[in-house]
Motif scaffolding. Structure first.
Motif, PDB file in Angstrom:
ATOM      1  N   ILE A 142       0.836  -1.204   0.000  1.00  0.00           N
ATOM      2  CA  ILE A 142       0.000   0.000   0.000  1.00  0.00           C
ATOM      3  C   ILE A 142       0.869   1.251   0.000  1.00  0.00           C
ATOM      4  O   ILE A 142       0.610   2.214  -0.736  1.00  0.00           O
ATOM      5  N   GLU A 143       1.919   1.260   0.795  1.00  0.00           N
ATOM      6  CA  GLU A 143       2.824   2.408   0.853  1.00  0.00           C
ATOM      7  C   GLU A 143       3.511   2.628  -0.490  1.00  0.00           C
ATOM      8  O   GLU A 143       3.623   3.769  -0.965  1.00  0.00           O
ATOM      9  N   ASP A 144       3.942   1.557  -1.140  1.00  0.00           N
ATOM     10  CA  ASP A 144       4.566   1.669  -2.472  1.00  0.00           C
ATOM     11  C   ASP A 144       3.596   2.261  -3.489  1.00  0.00           C
ATOM     12  O   ASP A 144       3.977   3.104  -4.309  1.00  0.00           O
ATOM     13  N   ILE A 145       2.355   1.822  -3.442  1.00  0.00           N
ATOM     14  CA  ILE A 145       1.349   2.334  -4.391  1.00  0.00           C
ATOM     15  C   ILE A 145       1.115   3.814  -4.150  1.00  0.00           C
ATOM     16  O   ILE A 145       1.076   4.615  -5.090  1.00  0.00           O
ATOM     17  N   ARG A 146       0.960   4.195  -2.897  1.00  0.00           N
ATOM     18  CA  ARG A 146       0.713   5.611  -2.581  1.00  0.00           C
ATOM     19  C   ARG A 146       1.909   6.486  -2.965  1.00  0.00           C
ATOM     20  O   ARG A 146       1.738   7.612  -3.445  1.00  0.00           O
ATOM     21  N   ASN A 147       3.117   5.994  -2.750  1.00  0.00           N
ATOM     22  CA  ASN A 147       4.311   6.777  -3.083  1.00  0.00           C
ATOM     23  C   ASN A 147       4.537   6.877  -4.591  1.00  0.00           C
ATOM     24  O   ASN A 147       5.209   7.800  -5.059  1.00  0.00           O
ATOM     25  N   SER A 148       4.000   5.950  -5.358  1.00  0.00           N
ATOM     26  CA  SER A 148       4.224   5.983  -6.805  1.00  0.00           C
ATOM     27  C   SER A 148       3.196   6.833  -7.544  1.00  0.00           C
ATOM     28  O   SER A 148       3.321   7.046  -8.749  1.00  0.00           O
TER      29      SER A 148
END
Length: 81
Positions: A65-71
């Motif tokens: 989830i963090e990777d998706i939000r940061n991308s």
């Protein structure tokens, strides 16, 4: 619901061919047909499951989830009136 219409000509032709076989040969043929059906059924099930695919990752759900939000990238431009 009506049953599927079968081509009895083909079935009758196979029945006449099989009538000349010995009992042992018929049993061997039945066993082979059963094996073929099991393999075909297994292949159909595996193709069905592969069609959906599964996401495989070593990361935890929170990391994904963090990777998706940061991308995420915002390209929104506000124009003045």
């Amino acid at each position: 619901m009506k049953p599927a219409k079968r081509n009895t000509t083909i079935v009758d032709a196979y029945a006449s061919l099989l009538s000349n076989l010995s009992a042992d040969d018929r049993l061997a043929l039945i066993a082979r047909l059963g094996e073929t059906d099991e393999v075909t059924s297994h292949k159909r099930r595996s193709f069905f499951r592969k069609a959906f695919g599964a996401f495989v990752s070593d990361k935890s759900a929170d990391e994904i989830i963090e990777d998706i939000r940061n991308s995420r990238v915002s390209t929104r431009q506000i124009e003045p009136f």
